[in-house]
Design an enzyme around this catalytic site. Structure first.
Site, short mmCIF file in Angstrom:
data_model
loop_
_atom_site.label_atom_id
_atom_site.label_comp_id
_atom_site.label_asym_id
_atom_site.label_seq_id
_atom_site.Cartn_x
_atom_site.Cartn_y
_atom_site.Cartn_z
N LYS A 215 11.20 16.49 -3.10
CA LYS A 215 10.85 16.13 -4.49
C LYS A 215 9.90 17.18 -5.09
O LYS A 215 10.10 17.65 -6.22
CB LYS A 215 10.17 14.74 -4.49
N LEU B 155 0.81 -1.24 0.00
CA LEU B 155 0.00 0.00 0.00
C LEU B 155 0.83 1.28 0.00
O LEU B 155 1.96 1.29 0.49
CB LEU B 155 -0.89 0.02 1.24
N LYS C 114 1.00 -5.02 3.54
CA LYS C 114 2.24 -4.29 3.85
C LYS C 114 1.91 -2.81 3.69
O LYS C 114 1.85 -2.29 2.57
CB LYS C 114 3.36 -4.72 2.89
N TYR D 79 9.40 -9.29 -10.00
CA TYR D 79 9.38 -10.24 -8.87
C TYR D 79 8.51 -11.45 -9.23
O TYR D 79 8.88 -12.58 -8.95
CB TYR D 79 8.79 -9.60 -7.61
N GLU E 26 4.87 13.13 -12.58
CA GLU E 26 3.93 13.17 -11.46
C GLU E 26 4.59 13.91 -10.30
O GLU E 26 5.65 13.51 -9.83
CB GLU E 26 3.56 11.75 -11.03
N CYS F 89 -3.55 10.24 -6.49
CA CYS F 89 -3.14 9.70 -7.79
C CYS F 89 -3.94 10.30 -8.95
O CYS F 89 -3.42 10.45 -10.05
CB CYS F 89 -3.25 8.19 -7.79
N TRP G 155 1.02 5.67 1.00
CA TRP G 155 0.78 6.42 2.24
C TRP G 155 -0.30 7.50 2.09
O TRP G 155 -0.61 8.19 3.05
CB TRP G 155 2.08 7.08 2.71
N SER H 35 3.75 3.98 -6.73
CA SER H 35 4.34 4.64 -7.90
C SER H 35 4.55 3.65 -9.04
O SER H 35 4.69 2.44 -8.82
CB SER H 35 5.68 5.24 -7.50
N GLU I 32 -1.98 -0.55 -9.36
CA GLU I 32 -2.60 0.77 -9.49
C GLU I 32 -1.49 1.77 -9.25
O GLU I 32 -0.93 1.81 -8.15
CB GLU I 32 -3.71 0.98 -8.46
P1 NAD Z 1 5.77 3.93 -3.56
O1 NAD Z 1 5.71 3.22 -4.86
O2 NAD Z 1 7.01 4.62 -3.18
O3 NAD Z 1 5.47 2.92 -2.37
C1 NAD Z 1 4.32 2.10 -2.38
C2 NAD Z 1 4.60 0.86 -1.54
O4 NAD Z 1 5.62 0.10 -2.16
C3 NAD Z 1 5.08 1.17 -0.13
O5 NAD Z 1 4.45 0.28 0.77
C4 NAD Z 1 6.57 0.91 -0.22
O6 NAD Z 1 7.16 0.54 1.00
C5 NAD Z 1 6.63 -0.23 -1.22
N1 NAD Z 1 7.92 -0.34 -1.89
C6 NAD Z 1 8.84 0.64 -2.12
N2 NAD Z 1 9.91 0.15 -2.76
C7 NAD Z 1 9.69 -1.17 -2.93
C8 NAD Z 1 10.43 -2.22 -3.53
N3 NAD Z 1 11.64 -2.02 -4.06
N4 NAD Z 1 9.89 -3.46 -3.57
C9 NAD Z 1 8.68 -3.69 -3.02
N5 NAD Z 1 7.93 -2.74 -2.44
C10 NAD Z 1 8.42 -1.50 -2.39
O7 NAD Z 1 4.49 4.89 -3.57
P2 NAD Z 1 4.08 5.97 -2.48
O8 NAD Z 1 5.09 7.05 -2.52
O9 NAD Z 1 3.77 5.30 -1.18
O10 NAD Z 1 2.68 6.48 -3.05
C11 NAD Z 1 2.61 7.45 -4.02
C12 NAD Z 1 2.35 6.82 -5.38
O11 NAD Z 1 1.19 6.00 -5.32
C13 NAD Z 1 2.06 7.85 -6.45
O12 NAD Z 1 2.75 7.52 -7.63
C14 NAD Z 1 0.56 7.73 -6.68
O13 NAD Z 1 0.10 8.13 -7.93
C15 NAD Z 1 0.35 6.28 -6.44
N6 NAD Z 1 -1.06 6.00 -6.11
C16 NAD Z 1 -1.82 5.39 -7.06
C17 NAD Z 1 -3.15 5.12 -6.80
C18 NAD Z 1 -4.01 4.41 -7.81
O14 NAD Z 1 -5.03 3.88 -7.43
N7 NAD Z 1 -3.61 4.36 -9.07
C19 NAD Z 1 -3.71 5.48 -5.56
C20 NAD Z 1 -2.90 6.11 -4.62
C21 NAD Z 1 -1.57 6.36 -4.91
#
Ligand code: NAD
Length: 491
Positions: free
Chosen positions: A347, A160, A186, A250, A392, A297, A162, A240, A262
């Site tokens: 950022k 998930l 997670k 993976y 973004e 998002c 944040w 992201s 998503e």
């Molecule tokens: P992020 O991708 O940095 O992190 C998301 C999750 O992935 C976290 O739990 C993080 O710990 C985990 N993660 C990070 N690196 C990882 C790795 N190497 N391997 C496995 N897991 C890993 O995203 P964020 O900064 O928490 O959230 C912001 C992003 O989420 C933005 O890009 C936003 O657009 C997107 N978002 C999309 C939607 C949608 O429904 N499309 C909704 C909400 C947010």
């Protein structure tokens, strides 16, 4: 001081990961800190779990799934438990909302009025759907009976973001639990508290131990082992695009588990030449970009306006943010709290600086407002070559872009790698239908900003989404496998 700040002082915060129905420390004993982004204060320390803890959670989920304590219940029994969980979420609404505001910096009024009711509604909706769905019988010759049935996929991992900690959790666990799976969540390391509290409420509601687990920690330590786990059957992710891509690797390098992603967005509002009531459009679009600090998002971070309405729209947008209430997330009057972390603030600031350097005109904001607060920022004269057009930002920053024609505006809207959402303003019903079809986005709002609601599928085209949809009955496809059972009826 208000009721929420009082409540914040008396909160009992979880301090363990939640595996097999109980709070546990990481096997390694490691911990990490979670801080209040508004004050910088330490809120709690949580287990920094790793692959050993992931193994333990997956084993608990597998055991509970195979035992049938949840997966083999009558759908109406799962419905009753999920209904009870939704009730408990609403009974504990204030406490959860304050926890979310402290941890994520989200305005308390949004948490109370939106995040909590929508979280509860999502879980209730999926539970309610379960005992109304039928499987299928395929058309065959009379000497055979072909049943097409849906079965839970088994052990599901949900990774998930944040920005909407509780809501994103509900979007995943609502349909995953309703369809009979066992789940490992997670949460994002910045915002794990409410996920842990929800897991306790789920146990109280009657979700058996092992069916809903929450493993806290960093992405590479917990997310990656889940993504690579040979005994996880499906992985659902919101976050992201950069990290989303990794989950495909993976999966390919492990057990080819189902993956649903998503991801990011660079959504556009397109304002055609015949759009009516520019002042009202500006009001809606200010909300669409600055709501949740722009950490959304589907935030419309680009507004593409026909040249005939461009100047009026820019002026109206500037009026909207003149006294936008920024500040303490626990103050009910606050509409915009701090950005989630120093890293994220850096950022956002960096991209705003790039906009200035690349020649966009700052109409409002363009800088921080103390701590991790960032002023609502409007750029005019943004063009496709600029980083703030393509990347973004995920902060309170909107770029307004001038289009020479309606056709060019639609073309520009599609001109990024993303395809999550779009908005279209026109007074012509024919143009509304025609152009809504041309916009490459998973959700298109016409004459309003919309993400749909629980009954409508949500997800992205292009680099915004992969492998399925959240919300609606369509979400169940992520968490179920189709099976054909062919029965020979011949004499
Ligand atoms: P992020 O991708 O940095 O992190 C998301 C999750 O992935 C976290 O739990 C993080 O710990 C985990 N993660 C990070 N690196 C990882 C790795 N190497 N391997 C496995 N897991 C890993 O995203 P964020 O900064 O928490 O959230 C912001 C992003 O989420 C933005 O890009 C936003 O657009 C997107 N978002 C999309 C939607 C949608 O429904 N499309 C909704 C909400 C947010």
């Amino acid at each position: 001081m208000n009721a929420y700040t009082d409540l914040a002082k008396s909160l009992k915060l979880p301090t363990g990961a939640f595996i097999d129905g109980e709070f546990v420390a990481a096997a390694s004993g490691a911990i990490f800190e979670t801080r209040n982004p508004y004050t910088g204060e330490l809120i709690a320390t949580l287990p920094a779990c790793d692959a050993v803890d992931v193994d333990r959670a997956v084993a608990a989920a597998r055991r509970s799934f195979e035992a049938g304590v949840w997966s083999a219940l009558h759908p109406s029994e799962r419905k009753a438990v999920l209904g009870k969980l939704a009730d408990l979420l609403m009974e504990n609404r204030d406490e959860l909302a304050v926890m979310e505001a402290l941890d994520a910096g989200k305005p308390i009024t949004d948490c109370i009025e939106m995040d909590l009711p929508e979280t509860a509604n999502c879980i209730r909706w999926h539970g309610e759907a379960q005992d109304k769905l039928y499987d299928q019988i395929a058309p065959t010759a009379p000497d055979a009976l072909a049943l097409v049935v849906r079965e839970p996929v088994g052990v599901v991992a949900a990774v998930l973001p944040w920005n909407f900690p509780l809501m994103m959790m509900a979007w995943k666990i609502g349909p995953a639990l309703a369809t009979g799976n066992s789940v490992i969540v997670k949460p994002a390391e910045q915002t794990s508290l409410t996920a842990l509290r929800l897991a306790v409420l789920a146990l109280e509601a009657g979700v058996p131990p092992g069916v809903l687990n929450v493993v806290t920690g960093m992405g590479p330590d917990v997310g990656e082992p889940l993504g690579r786990h040979m005994d996880v059957d499906a992985l659902t992710f919101t976050g992201s695009t950069e990290v989303g891509r990794k989950f495909l690797e993976y999966s390919a390098q492990s057990n080819v588990k189902e993956v649903c992603l998503e991801m990011g967005g660079k959504s556009a509002a397109v304002v055609l030449s015949d759009a009516e009531d520019i002042a009202e459009i500006a009001e809606t679009q200010a909300e669409a970009i600055f709501w949740n600090m722009g950490e959304n998002c589907t935030a419309n971070s680009r507004i593409i306006a026909h040249k005939d309405v461009y100047d009026e729209l820019v002026a109206e947008l500037a009026k909207q943010v003149a006294d936008w209430p920024l500040g303490d997330p626990l103050d009910p009057a606050t509409r915009q709290g701090p950005l989630v972390s120093e890293e994220h603030f850096a950022k956002v600031s960096g991209l705003v600086d790039s906009g200035k350097a690349q020649g966009a005109r700052v109409v409002a904001g363009g800088e921080g407002a103390g701590g991790l607060l960032f002023k609502p920022t409007i750029f005019a004269e943004v063009t496709p070559g600029m980083d703030i057009y393509q990347k973004e930002i995920f902060g309170p920053v909107v770029g307004v872009i001038r289009a020479e024609s309606d056709e060019e505006a639609i073309k520009m809207a599609n001109q990024t790698e993303y395809g999550l959402a779009a908005t279209l303003y026109t007074s012509s019903i024919a143009k509304a239908h025609r152009y809504a079809r041309k916009l490459k986005a998973g959700t298109v709002g016409v004459n309003t900003y919309s993400e749909g609601e629980i009954s409508t599928p949500f997800g992205g085209f292009k680099a915004s989404g992969f492998g399925g949809r959240d919300n609606g009955i369509h979400a169940h496809e992520q968490y179920t496998e189709l099976k054909t059972i062919w029965i020979d009826l011949s004499e």
